[in-house]
Design a protein around this motif. Structure first.
Motif, PDB file in Angstrom:
ATOM      1  N   PRO A  23      -1.980  -5.691   8.184  1.00  0.00           N
ATOM      2  CA  PRO A  23      -3.345  -5.251   7.895  1.00  0.00           C
ATOM      3  C   PRO A  23      -3.380  -3.862   7.285  1.00  0.00           C
ATOM      4  O   PRO A  23      -2.529  -3.027   7.555  1.00  0.00           O
ATOM      5  CB  PRO A  23      -4.010  -5.264   9.283  1.00  0.00           C
ATOM      6  CG  PRO A  23      -2.874  -5.029  10.237  1.00  0.00           C
ATOM      7  CD  PRO A  23      -1.690  -5.710   9.624  1.00  0.00           C
ATOM      8  N   ASP A  24      -4.366  -3.622   6.467  1.00  0.00           N
ATOM      9  CA  ASP A  24      -4.571  -2.307   5.866  1.00  0.00           C
ATOM     10  C   ASP A  24      -5.186  -1.394   6.926  1.00  0.00           C
ATOM     11  O   ASP A  24      -6.231  -1.732   7.495  1.00  0.00           O
ATOM     12  CB  ASP A  24      -5.513  -2.445   4.668  1.00  0.00           C
ATOM     13  CG  ASP A  24      -5.581  -1.197   3.814  1.00  0.00           C
ATOM     14  OD1 ASP A  24      -5.761  -0.109   4.391  1.00  0.00           O
ATOM     15  OD2 ASP A  24      -5.482  -1.319   2.585  1.00  0.00           O
ATOM     16  N   ARG A  26      -6.991   1.046   6.725  1.00  0.00           N
ATOM     17  CA  ARG A  26      -8.358   1.439   6.408  1.00  0.00           C
ATOM     18  C   ARG A  26      -9.391   0.470   6.986  1.00  0.00           C
ATOM     19  O   ARG A  26     -10.538   0.851   7.223  1.00  0.00           O
ATOM     20  CB  ARG A  26      -8.528   1.553   4.894  1.00  0.00           C
ATOM     21  CG  ARG A  26      -7.689   2.648   4.266  1.00  0.00           C
ATOM     22  CD  ARG A  26      -7.764   2.621   2.742  1.00  0.00           C
ATOM     23  NE  ARG A  26      -7.190   1.398   2.203  1.00  0.00           N
ATOM     24  CZ  ARG A  26      -7.208   1.071   0.912  1.00  0.00           C
ATOM     25  NH1 ARG A  26      -7.778   1.889   0.043  1.00  0.00           N
ATOM     26  NH2 ARG A  26      -6.665  -0.060   0.486  1.00  0.00           N
ATOM     27  N   LEU A  27      -8.962  -0.776   7.223  1.00  0.00           N
ATOM     28  CA  LEU A  27      -9.879  -1.776   7.752  1.00  0.00           C
ATOM     29  C   LEU A  27     -10.428  -1.377   9.118  1.00  0.00           C
ATOM     30  O   LEU A  27     -11.599  -1.602   9.422  1.00  0.00           O
ATOM     31  CB  LEU A  27      -9.182  -3.132   7.857  1.00  0.00           C
ATOM     32  CG  LEU A  27      -9.161  -4.002   6.597  1.00  0.00           C
ATOM     33  CD1 LEU A  27      -8.272  -5.198   6.820  1.00  0.00           C
ATOM     34  CD2 LEU A  27     -10.568  -4.426   6.234  1.00  0.00           C
ATOM     35  N   GLU A  28      -9.558  -0.831   9.964  1.00  0.00           N
ATOM     36  CA  GLU A  28      -9.995  -0.429  11.300  1.00  0.00           C
ATOM     37  C   GLU A  28     -10.809   0.861  11.262  1.00  0.00           C
ATOM     38  O   GLU A  28     -11.558   1.154  12.195  1.00  0.00           O
ATOM     39  CB  GLU A  28      -8.774  -0.256  12.211  1.00  0.00           C
ATOM     40  CG  GLU A  28      -8.009  -1.539  12.480  1.00  0.00           C
ATOM     41  CD  GLU A  28      -8.890  -2.619  13.104  1.00  0.00           C
ATOM     42  OE1 GLU A  28      -9.609  -2.309  14.078  1.00  0.00           O
ATOM     43  OE2 GLU A  28      -8.877  -3.755  12.608  1.00  0.00           O
ATOM     44  N   PHE A 106     -13.513  -2.939  -0.046  1.00  0.00           N
ATOM     45  CA  PHE A 106     -13.799  -3.717   1.162  1.00  0.00           C
ATOM     46  C   PHE A 106     -15.253  -4.167   1.224  1.00  0.00           C
ATOM     47  O   PHE A 106     -15.722  -4.628   2.261  1.00  0.00           O
ATOM     48  CB  PHE A 106     -13.419  -2.898   2.399  1.00  0.00           C
ATOM     49  CG  PHE A 106     -11.956  -2.587   2.458  1.00  0.00           C
ATOM     50  CD1 PHE A 106     -11.031  -3.558   2.786  1.00  0.00           C
ATOM     51  CD2 PHE A 106     -11.489  -1.319   2.126  1.00  0.00           C
ATOM     52  CE1 PHE A 106      -9.672  -3.283   2.808  1.00  0.00           C
ATOM     53  CE2 PHE A 106     -10.130  -1.026   2.153  1.00  0.00           C
ATOM     54  CZ  PHE A 106      -9.223  -2.013   2.491  1.00  0.00           C
ATOM     55  N   ASP A 143      -5.003   0.938  -3.402  1.00  0.00           N
ATOM     56  CA  ASP A 143      -4.126   0.730  -2.245  1.00  0.00           C
ATOM     57  C   ASP A 143      -3.152   1.891  -2.116  1.00  0.00           C
ATOM     58  O   ASP A 143      -2.054   1.862  -2.673  1.00  0.00           O
ATOM     59  CB  ASP A 143      -3.359  -0.583  -2.384  1.00  0.00           C
ATOM     60  CG  ASP A 143      -2.491  -0.869  -1.168  1.00  0.00           C
ATOM     61  OD1 ASP A 143      -2.551  -0.094  -0.188  1.00  0.00           O
ATOM     62  OD2 ASP A 143      -1.759  -1.875  -1.187  1.00  0.00           O
ATOM     63  N   ARG A 189      -6.335  -6.910   1.123  1.00  0.00           N
ATOM     64  CA  ARG A 189      -6.842  -8.094   1.799  1.00  0.00           C
ATOM     65  C   ARG A 189      -7.299  -7.751   3.204  1.00  0.00           C
ATOM     66  O   ARG A 189      -6.901  -6.746   3.773  1.00  0.00           O
ATOM     67  CB  ARG A 189      -5.739  -9.154   1.883  1.00  0.00           C
ATOM     68  CG  ARG A 189      -5.310  -9.693   0.534  1.00  0.00           C
ATOM     69  CD  ARG A 189      -6.408 -10.501  -0.108  1.00  0.00           C
ATOM     70  NE  ARG A 189      -6.009 -11.065  -1.385  1.00  0.00           N
ATOM     71  CZ  ARG A 189      -6.835 -11.697  -2.197  1.00  0.00           C
ATOM     72  NH1 ARG A 189      -8.096 -11.837  -1.880  1.00  0.00           N
ATOM     73  NH2 ARG A 189      -6.412 -12.185  -3.340  1.00  0.00           N
ATOM     74  N   GLY A 190      -8.085  -8.662   3.760  1.00  0.00           N
ATOM     75  CA  GLY A 190      -8.488  -8.512   5.149  1.00  0.00           C
ATOM     76  C   GLY A 190      -9.972  -8.305   5.284  1.00  0.00           C
ATOM     77  O   GLY A 190     -10.675  -7.985   4.321  1.00  0.00           O
ATOM     78  N   HIS A 191     -10.444  -8.503   6.484  1.00  0.00           N
ATOM     79  CA  HIS A 191     -11.859  -8.331   6.775  1.00  0.00           C
ATOM     80  C   HIS A 191     -12.012  -7.430   7.988  1.00  0.00           C
ATOM     81  O   HIS A 191     -11.167  -7.409   8.882  1.00  0.00           O
ATOM     82  CB  HIS A 191     -12.501  -9.694   7.053  1.00  0.00           C
ATOM     83  CG  HIS A 191     -12.389 -10.660   5.913  1.00  0.00           C
ATOM     84  ND1 HIS A 191     -13.216 -10.609   4.817  1.00  0.00           N
ATOM     85  CD2 HIS A 191     -11.510 -11.676   5.687  1.00  0.00           C
ATOM     86  CE1 HIS A 191     -12.876 -11.572   3.961  1.00  0.00           C
ATOM     87  NE2 HIS A 191     -11.856 -12.230   4.468  1.00  0.00           N
ATOM     88  N   ILE A 192     -13.108  -6.704   8.010  1.00  0.00           N
ATOM     89  CA  ILE A 192     -13.396  -5.863   9.152  1.00  0.00           C
ATOM     90  C   ILE A 192     -13.657  -6.762  10.347  1.00  0.00           C
ATOM     91  O   ILE A 192     -14.524  -7.627  10.307  1.00  0.00           O
ATOM     92  CB  ILE A 192     -14.629  -4.980   8.871  1.00  0.00           C
ATOM     93  CG1 ILE A 192     -14.382  -4.109   7.645  1.00  0.00           C
ATOM     94  CG2 ILE A 192     -14.976  -4.119  10.074  1.00  0.00           C
ATOM     95  CD1 ILE A 192     -15.611  -3.412   7.129  1.00  0.00           C
ATOM     96  N   SER A 193     -12.881  -6.583  11.397  1.00  0.00           N
ATOM     97  CA  SER A 193     -13.025  -7.476  12.560  1.00  0.00           C
ATOM     98  C   SER A 193     -14.367  -7.254  13.254  1.00  0.00           C
ATOM     99  O   SER A 193     -14.893  -6.139  13.303  1.00  0.00           O
ATOM    100  CB  SER A 193     -11.892  -7.227  13.562  1.00  0.00           C
ATOM    101  OG  SER A 193     -12.036  -5.976  14.172  1.00  0.00           O
TER     102      SER A 193
END
Length: 202
Positions: A23-24, A26-28, A106, A143, A189-193
């Motif tokens: 995971p990136d 930055r997402l968290e 994002f 990135d 990639r990824g989504h904010i949980s």
């Protein structure tokens, strides 16, 4: 040699570039910054103008103090960690342009629109093209966790794909063509949980 053969001959191998792993960070960080809000293009624009307004030095850099001020958050460990998620090189300041572009990736906007926004941010004179140096900066903004060698490889392959001289400038459509082909290697990639967003909003 036809065009399809030329493109194939310059195509970087997946093994050499490597796919995005893990995971990136930055997402968290994003839910800490915006709480339960959705990260939309309008919010990105508002944040950009807010940062510009409080940048009294007019140097395009964001200190931790101004980072907290712009988001209306207290100086605490959560905000420090969020800041560090974007301060990959541990400079103690963020490049505002890179930070805003990083956030924009994002949002729920289309990939093409996010790439166009990033391109526009580096095409300051609105020439419709950017230099190779600016292209590399765009990759850093998109990135910052991508290894420099990979960024250089992508830039070189874009230029090879379009038979561009190293000192030539690249047009948006040329960049878009490459990113569409190698999206898995370039686009974050990824989504904010939901859990992270709920915790930040609490």
């Amino acid at each position: 040699v036809d065009a399809s053969s030329r493109l194939t001959s310059h195509e970087p191998s997946a093994a050499r570039l490597g796919r995005r792993k893990g995971p990136d960070p930055r997402l968290e960080a994003i839910p800490v910054l915006i709480g339960g809000k959705k990260l939309k293009p309008d919010l990105i624009r508002q944040l950009y103008h807010r940062f510009v307004e409080i940048d009294i030095r007019d140097d395009g850099l964001v200190s931790f103090d101004n980072f907290c001020l712009a988001f209306g958050k207290p100086h605490n460990n959560e905000m420090r960690q969020a800041f560090r998620a974007f301060d990959v090189e541990r400079m103690g300041e963020l490049d505002l342009r890179q930070f805003i572009i990083g956030l924009s990736w994002f949002t729920s906007a289309r990939m093409e629109d996010k790439l166009r926004f990033a391109f526009m941010m580096y095409d300051e004179e609105q020439r419709g093209t950017i230099s190779k140096e600016e292209l590399l900066k765009l990759f850093v903004a998109t990135d910052p966790y991508m290894p420099p060698r990979e960024r250089d490889s992508h830039a070189n392959h874009i230029y090879a794909m379009h038979n561009l001289h190293p000192f030539s400038r690249i047009a948006f459509d040329e960049l878009l063509q490459y990113v569409r082909e190698f999206e898995d290697h370039i686009v974050p990639r990824g989504h904010i949980s939901k859990a992270a967003a709920a915790a930040a909003a609490a």
